[in-house]
Design an enzyme around this catalytic site. Structure first.
Site, PDB file in Angstrom:
ATOM      1  N   ASP A  11     -13.225 -53.420 -19.053  1.00 45.78           N
ATOM      2  CA  ASP A  11     -11.995 -53.714 -18.310  1.00 45.78           C
ATOM      3  C   ASP A  11     -12.097 -55.077 -17.644  1.00 45.78           C
ATOM      4  O   ASP A  11     -13.108 -55.380 -16.999  1.00 45.78           O
ATOM      5  CB  ASP A  11     -11.768 -52.659 -17.218  1.00 45.78           C
ATOM      6  CG  ASP A  11     -11.269 -51.343 -17.781  1.00 45.78           C
ATOM      7  OD1 ASP A  11     -10.865 -51.328 -18.960  1.00 45.78           O
ATOM      8  OD2 ASP A  11     -11.289 -50.338 -17.050  1.00 45.78           O
TER       9      ASP A  11
ATOM     10  N   SER B 275       6.044 -59.831 -21.294  1.00 47.71           N
ATOM     11  CA  SER B 275       6.951 -58.670 -21.321  1.00 47.71           C
ATOM     12  C   SER B 275       6.215 -57.330 -21.146  1.00 47.71           C
ATOM     13  O   SER B 275       6.298 -56.433 -21.966  1.00 47.71           O
ATOM     14  CB  SER B 275       7.825 -58.664 -22.576  1.00 47.71           C
ATOM     15  OG  SER B 275       7.075 -58.840 -23.744  1.00 47.71           O
TER      16      SER B 275
ATOM     17  N   ASP C 107       0.864 -51.153  -6.224  1.00 45.61           N
ATOM     18  CA  ASP C 107       0.078 -49.982  -6.647  1.00 45.61           C
ATOM     19  C   ASP C 107       0.402 -49.582  -8.086  1.00 45.61           C
ATOM     20  O   ASP C 107       0.249 -48.430  -8.476  1.00 45.61           O
ATOM     21  CB  ASP C 107       0.185 -48.801  -5.661  1.00 45.61           C
ATOM     22  CG  ASP C 107       1.616 -48.385  -5.405  1.00 45.61           C
ATOM     23  OD1 ASP C 107       2.512 -48.883  -6.121  1.00 45.61           O
ATOM     24  OD2 ASP C 107       1.837 -47.562  -4.492  1.00 45.61           O
ATOM     25  N   ASN C 108       0.822 -50.557  -8.876  1.00 42.69           N
ATOM     26  CA  ASN C 108       1.022 -50.319 -10.309  1.00 42.69           C
ATOM     27  C   ASN C 108      -0.058 -51.010 -11.110  1.00 42.69           C
ATOM     28  O   ASN C 108      -0.643 -51.992 -10.653  1.00 42.69           O
ATOM     29  CB  ASN C 108       2.375 -50.852 -10.764  1.00 42.69           C
ATOM     30  CG  ASN C 108       3.508 -49.991 -10.261  1.00 42.69           C
ATOM     31  OD1 ASN C 108       3.429 -48.774 -10.303  1.00 42.69           O
ATOM     32  ND2 ASN C 108       4.561 -50.626  -9.777  1.00 42.69           N
TER      33      ASN C 108
ATOM     34  N   ASP D 210      -7.920 -41.221 -15.189  1.00 43.48           N
ATOM     35  CA  ASP D 210      -9.247 -40.939 -15.778  1.00 43.48           C
ATOM     36  C   ASP D 210     -10.124 -40.224 -14.765  1.00 43.48           C
ATOM     37  O   ASP D 210     -10.896 -39.318 -15.103  1.00 43.48           O
ATOM     38  CB  ASP D 210      -9.945 -42.243 -16.195  1.00 43.48           C
ATOM     39  CG  ASP D 210      -9.145 -43.038 -17.206  1.00 43.48           C
ATOM     40  OD1 ASP D 210      -8.306 -42.439 -17.899  1.00 43.48           O
ATOM     41  OD2 ASP D 210      -9.357 -44.263 -17.301  1.00 43.48           O
TER      42      ASP D 210
END
Length: 343
Positions: free
Chosen positions: A16, A30, A128-129, A298
């Protein structure tokens, strides 16, 4: 106490690359603020721009690997309760993944190949997205005959009691998933799966439905559940009703009833059993402590699995799931303190 290798996971090991970005960055590529997609040609520059423009952190990731890692953290002892299979490249990122797995005491057995580099996932965080863009690369190269079928690897599969594979892996190796799922079903062990993303429910629904008869525990969040319901012509947007209908889909192993668990962010978690629907309120967190929701789903699964593998009751599994998710959202990436404080 669970035995070593009693929890088995197989999926896409990804490194990540996390960064807090702005709306302009999302718009440029987008991206929706809260979504997960596979990288396309138009996202090629995204990874480079992310590293150049923003302060990034690297974390060992990939949905299934995260969940196994969290389960191991919740269990603590013995080490290597969790086994993980997936494909990486012979490169720096691959080495980092190996180190990170070792640090958290997960028994990772990677299929290493040099045609493709280790997969990465850009986690673009706004408020928080989190918007995830996965470049599978090596993760896409997992081969059943080159890895899963090897005697020493299959022995590890046979040692497990609980299996977890995120829906993302349906894009990589359906035959590997089916082999594991059928083994679980035939031996009355628990096979768990996650819907993972709306695009899985839409574009890989044939693969998903081939595995569904073997699924004992199905996870998903409200967006995925809604997409699943639409594709399955459930004709409802009511989360409880969707959970009930998913629970009732045909099932191979009649000795176990399917359990469906749907999370809804800060709203209650819904669980469908054969005869009833239960709901569980989520641990309240003051928004000012929320650092990053990447990995919350997760972590939820990891917490759930940590109790499931110890044969604890389902309400205890949900409690652990909520605890783990709550810890994760207060930290960057799918990272955690040294020890859990869960009773």
């Amino acid at each position: 106490m669970p035995d070593a290798n009693s929890l088995f996971g197989m999926g896409n090991p990804l490194l990540d690359i996390c960064a807090v970005v702005d709306k302009d960055f999302l718009d440029k590529y987008s991206l929706k603020p809260n979504d997960q997609i596979l990288a396309e040609a138009k996202h090629k520059e995204l990874f480079e721009e992310l590293v150049k423009k923003f302060k990034v952190e690297y974390h060992a990731g990939g949905a299934t690997q995260n969940s196994i890692k969290i389960a191991q953290w919740m269990i603590q002892e013995p080490h290597k309760v969790g086994t993980f299979f997936g494909c990486i490249g012979k490169d720096k990122f691959g080495e980092i993944l190996k180190e990170k797995a070792e640090e958290v005491h997960v028994d990772a057995h990677y299929y290493e190949q040099d045609e493709e580099p280790t997969g990465t996932c850009a986690a673009c965080i706004t408020g928080d997205n989190r918007s995830l863009v996965a470049n599978l690369a090596a993760a896409n190269c997992y081969k059943k005959d080159k890895h899963l079928d090897l005697e020493e690897n299959w022995k590890l599969v046979e040692k497990a009691k609980v299996y977890y594979i995120a829906g993302f892996f349906l894009t990589v190796s359906l035959e590997s998933i089916l082999k594991v799922a059928k083994h679980a079903s035939e031996n009355n062990k628990l096979f768990c799966m996650n819907l993972s993303a709306p695009f899985i429910c839409q574009f890989f629904k044939d693969n998903l439905m081939q595995v569904m008869p073997y699924v004992d525990v199905l996870f998903g969040n409200e967006t995925e559940a809604t997409a699943f319901a639409k594709e399955q012509d459930f004709d409802t947007k009511d989360i409880k009703e969707i959970a009930r209908k998913a629970q009732a889909l045909p099932k191979d192993n009649k000795k176990r009833q399917r359990v469906v668990v749907i999370t809804q962010g800060k709203d209650e978690t819904v669980m469908a059993l054969s005869d009833k629907i239960e709901t569980f309120p989520v641990v309240k967190t003051d928004p000012k402590y929320i650092v990053d929701t990447n990995g919350a789903g997760d972590a939820f699964v990891g917490g759930f699995l940590s109790e499931l593998v110890q044969e604890k009751p389902l309400d205890q599994c949900v409690k652990a799931a909520h605890y783990a998710a709550n810890v994760i959202i207060q930290r960057a990436g799918c990272s955690f303190p040294e020890k859990p404080d869960f009773k």
